[in-house]
Design an enzyme around this catalytic site. Structure first.
Site, PDB file in Angstrom:
ATOM      1  N   GLU A  70       0.851  -1.191   0.000  1.00  0.00           N
ATOM      2  CA  GLU A  70       0.000   0.000   0.000  1.00  0.00           C
ATOM      3  C   GLU A  70       0.890   1.246   0.000  1.00  0.00           C
ATOM      4  O   GLU A  70       1.138   1.842   1.030  1.00  0.00           O
ATOM      5  CB  GLU A  70      -0.941   0.024   1.212  1.00  0.00           C
ATOM      6  CG  GLU A  70      -2.191  -0.815   1.066  1.00  0.00           C
ATOM      7  CD  GLU A  70      -1.946  -2.302   1.284  1.00  0.00           C
ATOM      8  OE1 GLU A  70      -2.809  -3.106   0.885  1.00  0.00           O
ATOM      9  OE2 GLU A  70      -0.887  -2.673   1.830  1.00  0.00           O
ATOM     10  N   SER A  71       1.414   1.587  -1.178  1.00  0.00           N
ATOM     11  CA  SER A  71       2.188   2.799  -1.435  1.00  0.00           C
ATOM     12  C   SER A  71       3.686   2.655  -1.199  1.00  0.00           C
ATOM     13  O   SER A  71       4.280   1.689  -1.645  1.00  0.00           O
ATOM     14  CB  SER A  71       1.583   4.005  -0.714  1.00  0.00           C
ATOM     15  OG  SER A  71       0.285   4.271  -1.216  1.00  0.00           O
ATOM     16  N   CYS A  85      -2.011   3.756   1.816  1.00  0.00           N
ATOM     17  CA  CYS A  85      -3.379   4.034   1.371  1.00  0.00           C
ATOM     18  C   CYS A  85      -4.314   2.941   1.882  1.00  0.00           C
ATOM     19  O   CYS A  85      -3.973   2.184   2.782  1.00  0.00           O
ATOM     20  CB  CYS A  85      -3.422   4.128  -0.147  1.00  0.00           C
ATOM     21  SG  CYS A  85      -2.712   2.706  -0.989  1.00  0.00           S
ATOM     22  N   SER A 234       2.054   1.419  -9.206  1.00  0.00           N
ATOM     23  CA  SER A 234       2.878   2.234  -8.316  1.00  0.00           C
ATOM     24  C   SER A 234       4.260   2.427  -8.915  1.00  0.00           C
ATOM     25  O   SER A 234       4.796   1.521  -9.560  1.00  0.00           O
ATOM     26  CB  SER A 234       3.014   1.575  -6.936  1.00  0.00           C
ATOM     27  OG  SER A 234       1.803   1.608  -6.222  1.00  0.00           O
ATOM     28  N   HIS A 248       1.123   6.818  -7.447  1.00  0.00           N
ATOM     29  CA  HIS A 248       0.240   5.694  -7.129  1.00  0.00           C
ATOM     30  C   HIS A 248      -1.096   5.901  -7.828  1.00  0.00           C
ATOM     31  O   HIS A 248      -1.679   6.979  -7.748  1.00  0.00           O
ATOM     32  CB  HIS A 248       0.061   5.564  -5.622  1.00  0.00           C
ATOM     33  CG  HIS A 248       1.356   5.311  -4.918  1.00  0.00           C
ATOM     34  ND1 HIS A 248       1.956   4.070  -4.907  1.00  0.00           N
ATOM     35  CD2 HIS A 248       2.182   6.139  -4.239  1.00  0.00           C
ATOM     36  CE1 HIS A 248       3.096   4.152  -4.251  1.00  0.00           C
ATOM     37  NE2 HIS A 248       3.263   5.389  -3.840  1.00  0.00           N
TER      38      HIS A 248
END
Length: 335
Positions: A70-71, A85, A234, A248
């Site tokens: 997540e990022s 995120c 990403s 992203h």
């Protein structure tokens, strides 16, 4: 920004962004170590607290860039930047990070900056992230022993796009290194543009990178790219030394969102902002520029009051002056 075949149509793309600057905890620097000595496995243990994983890492001479599920995370000798995120609980990692850094490197917090835009579905976030007031209270509880208090700001439209930030009111010492961060946070993006970030249209990561033309934004950077199933993309990029950018992409039509962030030094960011916006074609975007007094862009921030980006109008513009930093925010809408 993990995607699986079971991922619901909605995904909260907006990131929580935490930047922490560290300094020696004692004058004796003989045995002092810096952040980059912390291993990948140690960072993985901390990030498990917020429910995200390290997928890959690339390194330059002065920076490590971690691709997260997540990022992203960026690590220099004295600065840590983490953005996550989805439903991650980033602030829950703050105390474990501080303990890890203190025990491994004998470094203490010099200053912190926490920021995010408003969530599409805040009720689906986990505590303490369901509202900014809860986040501020959480941060104040952590830092009240060593700092008098934090300061919190909200900018933008109450009935529209909002951007929130928290920092310390009395940092131990000022950050004299030239420092600037530009963010372009884009929503309601062009569906044809977003199709490039789905496995149905571009089955491979290499295809997504080529079709998106992201490499043309800042040529020559060292890239780490990742595509997700069935959609999502990403990018981590090390430009030079401690300079990076990251992108992203959440392409679902119901919640399309793209973020671009960089600390590249420029006197004016107008051309870069225009390139980013033209590449992803959002209906709306929030541009923030946060810089200290030693940054190349200075304190005027005329970059956000120059001629409008082609095809867009400025719906909102705000400025804040801090003790060592200034903040400029501009909201753009497609004409």
């Amino acid at each position: 920004m993990m995607r699986t075949d079971d991922t619901p149509d909605f995904y909260e793309g907006a990131e929580k962004l935490l930047e922490i600057w560290f300094e020696p905890s004692s004058p004796n620097k003989a045995d002092m170590k810096w952040l980059r000595v912390i291993s990948r496995s140690q960072w993985s243990e901390v990030l498990a607290v917020v429910n995200c994983d390290i997928l890959n890492v690339i390194s330059g001479l002065e920076m490590d860039a971690y691709m997260l599920s997540e990022s992203s995370m960026f690590v220099t000798n004295n600065r840590l930047i983490v953005k996550t995120c989805g439903q991650t609980t980033l602030l829950c990692a703050l105390e474990p990070i501080m303990k890890l850094v203190q025990s491994t490197c004998q470094l203490k917090v010099q200053d912190i900056f926490y920021s995010r835009r408003n969530f599409v579905k805040p009720d689906e976030q986990k505590p303490p992230h369901q509202c900014f007031e809860d986040e501020v209270e959480y941060l104040d509880c952590i830092f009240k022993a060593d700092f008098k208090s934090g300061i919190a700001y909200s900018l933008g439209r109450v009935n529209g796009d909002m951007w929130y930030m928290y920092t310390l009111d009395n940092a131990h010492s000022p950050i004299n290194t030239p420092d600037q961060t530009l963010e372009v946070l884009m929503t309601d993006l062009d569906p044809l543009c977003m199709q490039k970030f789905t496995k149905k249209v571009c089955p491979t990561t290499e295809q997504m990178l080529k079709e998106s033309q992201i490499e043309q934004l800042i040529p020559g950077a060292k890239l780490d790219v990742k595509s997700f199933d069935p959609c999502g993309f990403s990018v981590n990029a090390i430009i030079k030394e401690e300079i990076y950018y990251t992108i992203h992409v959440t392409p679902q039509a119901s919640c399309s969102y793209v973020s671009f962030e960089t600390n590249i030094e420029k006197k004016s960011y107008f051309d870069l902002i225009s390139k980013v916006v033209s590449l992803f074609r959002p209906s709306r975007c929030t541009v923030t520029l946060f810089a200290n007094k030693n940054a190349q862009c200075g304190h005027s921030y005329s970059v956000l009051s120059e001629q409008p980006v082609d095809g867009y109008k400025t719906s909102c513009r705000q400025f804040c002056e801090f003790q060592m930093y200034n903040l400029a925010l501009s909201c753009l809408e497609k004409t």
